[in-house]
Design an enzyme around this catalytic site. Sequence first.
Site, mmCIF file in Angstrom:
data_model
loop_
_atom_site.group_PDB
_atom_site.id
_atom_site.type_symbol
_atom_site.label_atom_id
_atom_site.label_comp_id
_atom_site.label_asym_id
_atom_site.label_seq_id
_atom_site.Cartn_x
_atom_site.Cartn_y
_atom_site.Cartn_z
ATOM 1 N N SER A 265 -5.012 -3.547 -10.185
ATOM 2 C CA SER A 265 -5.398 -1.804 -9.019
ATOM 3 C C SER A 265 -3.895 -2.598 -8.341
ATOM 4 O O SER A 265 -2.871 -2.939 -8.423
ATOM 5 C CB SER A 265 -6.723 -1.656 -8.746
ATOM 6 O OG SER A 265 -6.390 -0.333 -8.398
ATOM 7 N N HIS A 407 -11.018 2.990 -14.847
ATOM 8 C CA HIS A 407 -10.550 1.424 -13.417
ATOM 9 C C HIS A 407 -11.407 0.571 -13.586
ATOM 10 O O HIS A 407 -12.103 0.767 -12.809
ATOM 11 C CB HIS A 407 -10.401 2.782 -12.931
ATOM 12 C CG HIS A 407 -8.958 1.444 -11.793
ATOM 13 N ND1 HIS A 407 -7.836 1.254 -12.343
ATOM 14 C CD2 HIS A 407 -9.427 1.497 -10.312
ATOM 15 C CE1 HIS A 407 -7.684 0.894 -11.163
ATOM 16 N NE2 HIS A 407 -8.431 0.875 -10.185
HETATM 17 C C1 GCU Z 1 -6.676 4.126 -5.788
HETATM 18 C C2 GCU Z 1 -4.541 3.906 -5.418
HETATM 19 C C3 GCU Z 1 -4.144 3.130 -6.520
HETATM 20 C C4 GCU Z 1 -4.855 1.735 -5.775
HETATM 21 C C5 GCU Z 1 -6.093 1.636 -6.470
HETATM 22 C C6 GCU Z 1 -6.684 0.749 -6.001
HETATM 23 O O1 GCU Z 1 -6.673 4.911 -5.942
HETATM 24 O O2 GCU Z 1 -3.826 5.627 -5.072
HETATM 25 O O3 GCU Z 1 -3.039 3.185 -6.483
HETATM 26 O O4 GCU Z 1 -4.203 0.862 -7.749
HETATM 27 O O5 GCU Z 1 -6.664 2.152 -5.477
HETATM 28 O O6 GCU Z 1 -6.756 -0.659 -5.745
HETATM 29 O O7 GCU Z 1 -8.500 0.557 -6.013
#
Ligand code: GCU
Length: 426
Positions: A265, A407
Amino acid sequence: MKQNLILVFFLCISLITYAQEFTPNYNEAKIPDFTLAALLESTQGKKITSTDDWESIRRPEILEIFKGEVYGNIPDAKVKTSYKSLESSTEAIDGKAIRKQVRITFKRKGKSAFMDLLIYLPKQAGKPVPIFVGPNFYGNHAIENDPEILLSNSWMRNNEGMGITDHKATEKSRGYNSHRWPVSYIIENGFGVATYYYGDIDPDFDDGFKNGIHALFNNKKNNDVPKADAWGSIAAWAWGLSRAMDYFETDSAIDEARVAVLGHSRLGKAALCAAAYDERFALVISNESGCGGAALSKRAYGETVGRINRVFPHWFCDNYNKYNENEAALPIDQHGLLALVAPRPLYVASAEEDQWADPKGEFLSLKTASIVYELYGLENLIAAKMPPVDQPLIQGHTGYHIRTGKHNVLKYDWEQFVKFAEMHLE
Ligand code: GCU
């Protein structure tokens, strides 16, 4: 009169909120028409036909764009670095691993900062081992249920489930994220694994560069206002990865030529940035890094440049705001970032239910970047179609999978990463 003023005030507030409300697009039919900058043509229009030209002309051009317009420039000024062993054991992970906890202290102009590196190495290696390195979200102690890992005292994002309130970690978070770090599995496969808590380097909130590593480089003359192309948090976390690499170069148990950098992420964005800025990383893995990571921004699918800059104003350099709702103006898209990794092996992982990170945009970005791998004569994904879920596609130096689920980083993801790393680093 007073009542009218109050009414106008609330009207303004709701208009501002309305203007900032964000509805992500998840409809392929609504993706704007876009053109991606040619990777194999210089800004002067010269065709790039050899790896020499790539390395001496086009790669530096693209790197400069990422430094100036996206993640920002890391200051050249040197910091004084020292290493101190905080703890070590040869009996970790049921006796299978060596554990090291090393404090890396940075000093500059009377200020100091540190990061604590946690390292597990397979015990009976007999020679320097290849290693995965990535930052973690909630402290080293959260990655493994190991009572010897020092509990982080650094500022942390609150997380009720993990017992983190008032921005301080508690014992409750020990091992909480171990599903994301299958240490035992990694060790059994002959790899080491190292991590640092990303908040050691830069606490993840917008503080105008006052804390973390940024504080060491603050420019008083400039009243601490960063330049529009100064490094944001992602580049700072990437800098931390490079400092871990510096340490590996001093540790004879680790093979610094076989370091795989990875991240999930926002930390996947940092891992890609680290690999682009620092060519010592031998292999790169992006797990669901999405917008500002592996995904193509010009598709504006899921999270967009404008939305990420508004919600996380400290992640990128200020210049990146130029592209809010204006992706068409980007001089390079994220395929350029992936191309900066070439010819090093590069793996991109997505998840089916993580549409926010635009899995298709992540795949297309890798596929487009593959032209540089082709220039190096390496097998690549140029001709590939996006594979179905749970059917990883590995072609030579490029790999991709989209797995079922949300995710996250799961054992399944690690199984592919280990397989890919075995192909290239063993
Ligand atoms: C949020 C953000 C993402 C990121 C994510 C994370 O969802 O919008 O860009 O990758 O956090 O780091 O968990």
